[in-house]
Enzyme design. Structure first.
Site, PDB file in Angstrom:
ATOM      1  N   LYS A 118       0.824  -1.219   0.000  1.00  0.00           N
ATOM      2  CA  LYS A 118       0.000   0.000   0.000  1.00  0.00           C
ATOM      3  C   LYS A 118       0.848   1.254   0.000  1.00  0.00           C
ATOM      4  O   LYS A 118       0.458   2.264  -0.584  1.00  0.00           O
ATOM      5  CB  LYS A 118      -0.973  -0.009   1.185  1.00  0.00           C
ATOM      6  CG  LYS A 118      -2.115  -1.007   0.981  1.00  0.00           C
ATOM      7  CD  LYS A 118      -3.373  -0.586   1.702  1.00  0.00           C
ATOM      8  CE  LYS A 118      -4.533  -1.501   1.301  1.00  0.00           C
ATOM      9  NZ  LYS A 118      -5.658  -1.441   2.221  1.00  0.00           N
ATOM     10  N   LYS A 200      -4.300 -10.946  -6.842  1.00  0.00           N
ATOM     11  CA  LYS A 200      -5.540 -11.362  -6.182  1.00  0.00           C
ATOM     12  C   LYS A 200      -6.695 -10.490  -6.672  1.00  0.00           C
ATOM     13  O   LYS A 200      -6.494  -9.327  -7.058  1.00  0.00           O
ATOM     14  CB  LYS A 200      -5.393 -11.293  -4.654  1.00  0.00           C
ATOM     15  CG  LYS A 200      -5.354  -9.904  -4.075  1.00  0.00           C
ATOM     16  CD  LYS A 200      -5.454  -9.933  -2.554  1.00  0.00           C
ATOM     17  CE  LYS A 200      -5.453  -8.494  -2.052  1.00  0.00           C
ATOM     18  NZ  LYS A 200      -5.564  -8.319  -0.637  1.00  0.00           N
ATOM     19  N   LYS A 203     -11.019  -4.902  -5.584  1.00  0.00           N
ATOM     20  CA  LYS A 203     -11.886  -3.862  -6.134  1.00  0.00           C
ATOM     21  C   LYS A 203     -11.110  -2.831  -6.956  1.00  0.00           C
ATOM     22  O   LYS A 203     -11.670  -2.143  -7.789  1.00  0.00           O
ATOM     23  CB  LYS A 203     -12.642  -3.173  -5.005  1.00  0.00           C
ATOM     24  CG  LYS A 203     -11.700  -2.554  -4.006  1.00  0.00           C
ATOM     25  CD  LYS A 203     -12.373  -2.059  -2.774  1.00  0.00           C
ATOM     26  CE  LYS A 203     -11.354  -1.500  -1.810  1.00  0.00           C
ATOM     27  NZ  LYS A 203     -10.549  -2.483  -1.107  1.00  0.00           N
TER      28      LYS A 203
END
Ligand code: TYM
Length: 336
Positions: A118, A200, A203
């Site tokens: 992130k 993976k 969204k």
């Protein structure tokens, strides 16, 4: 009866309302939660405190926090049998998180892969919350003294650091926290993106992501475009290394139908991807249709959902505050 209830093991898990729920969340997490309600005492929450480690649009976050509750219930989580709540409604999460921050090492947080991912993705907002995110997650878990934390594979490292923090705390103050186990079901533990099967499903890649609320025609389109491989005869064969796209579709199909990879290979023998992909799409559509319809119906009933949240927060806070009081006492906070 009562005795039996007390013997039940406890489960707890959460999902961030940072986007609409998708097939990865459903197969990796919620489906397993709903399957286990009779055997465990269950606590499931929407991790809204976690979402603001990345900037959120406030109105959208509010909307999704309510819709996600409708979706949990529509997925089979009965609010009577499970404690369903919103993380920010139970202040003990933030309170315990501060205490645990002081029992967590800078070095161990630096090793978290989600932080590394992130912080490279949101370079202009590497905030302290993103770094201490696993500590809040440890607090979420340890407050409820659960035996198991059912999650997808990507969250395993966070459950492991939770165990380390709990063990460190217990070694100083005695048996305060139960040491939880991650509960990762084999099927569905990692669902990959339909458009880039090395990543993976998430969204942030909407083309490769099937959302729980997607209509059947959208689902069909996404599966028909799913990346497979250039094997000329399009054989439906399980080979995770060389055919990750097909393996992912087979995993989805197998998780929903209960069929083994051998059975799937036989079923589609000689038929190729042109038949296989729409078959997977239809299976997914059929599984999601009743969920979508029920979630839509429940979403319209704000008063009901507010009531569930209120009741859930009370039941959750009752357990959470017990643990928090114990922790405050152990570390030496004066309680009068
Ligand atoms: P989150 O919100 O990213 O995901 C929620 C759950 O869905 C699983 N999952 C997947 N499983 C299989 N394949 C995928 N592609 C996939 N994508 C997501 C995740 O493993 C997870 O189980 N930090 C957590 C939320 C959280 C939490 C907690 C979980 C906060 N506090 C305490 C358990 C206990 C998270 O961001 O999950």
């Amino acid at each position: 009866m009562e005795e039996n209830k007390e013997e039940k093991k406890r489960m707890l898990s959460g999902i961030q309302p940072s986007g609409d729920l998708h097939l990865g969340n459903y197969l990796g997490a919620i489906k397993n939660w709903a399957d286990r309600v009779n055997d465990y005492e269950c606590y499931y929450f929407m991790a809204d405190l976690h979402t603001i480690t990345v900037r959120q649009e406030p109105a959208e976050l509010r909307r999704r926090s309510l819709i996600q509750l409708a979706q949990y219930i529509a997925c089979g989580l009965d609010p009577e049998q499970n404690v369903l709540f919103l993380q920010s409604h139970v202040p003990a999460h933030a309170q315990l998180s501060w205490v645990l921050n002081c029992y967590t090492m800078f070095g161990e947080l630096s090793r978290m892969t989600q932080f590394k991912d992130k912080s490279s993705k949101y370079k202009d907002n590497i905030n302290a919350g993103l770094f201490t995110y696993p500590v809040l997650m440890a607090a979420d878990i340890l407050l409820y003294q659960p035996d198991y934390v059912p999650v997808g594979e990507d969250q395993k490292q966070h459950v492991e650091i939770t165990r380390d923090i709990a063990q460190r705390f217990n070694s100083i103050y005695g048996e305060v926290f139960k040491i939880p186990e991650p509960f990762i079901s084999k099927a569905g533990a990692r669902i990959y993106s339909l458009s880039s099967p090395g990543d993976k499903m998430s969204k942030s890649d909407p083309n490769g992501c099937v959302f729980i609320m997607d209509e059947p025609d959208v689902i069909m389109k996404k599966f028909k475009r799913a990346v497979t491989d250039s094997d000329t005869e399009h054989p439906v064969r399980y080979d995770k290394e060389n055919k990750p796209g097909v393996a992912n579709l087979m995993n989805i199909y197998s998780t929903l139908t209960g069929k083994s990879y051998d059975e799937i290979e036989k079923e589609f023998d000689g038929k190729g991807y042109g038949v296989f992909k729409p078959a997977v799409a239809e299976t997914v559509s059929d599984a999601l249709k009743p969920i979508r319809e029920e979630a839509e119906r429940l979403s319209a009933d704000k008063a009901y959902l507010d009531g569930v949240y209120k009741d859930g927060a009370e039941r959750a806070a009752y357990i959470a505050n017990k643990t928090l009081r114990k922790v405050y006492k152990k570390v030496g906070f004066y309680q009068g």
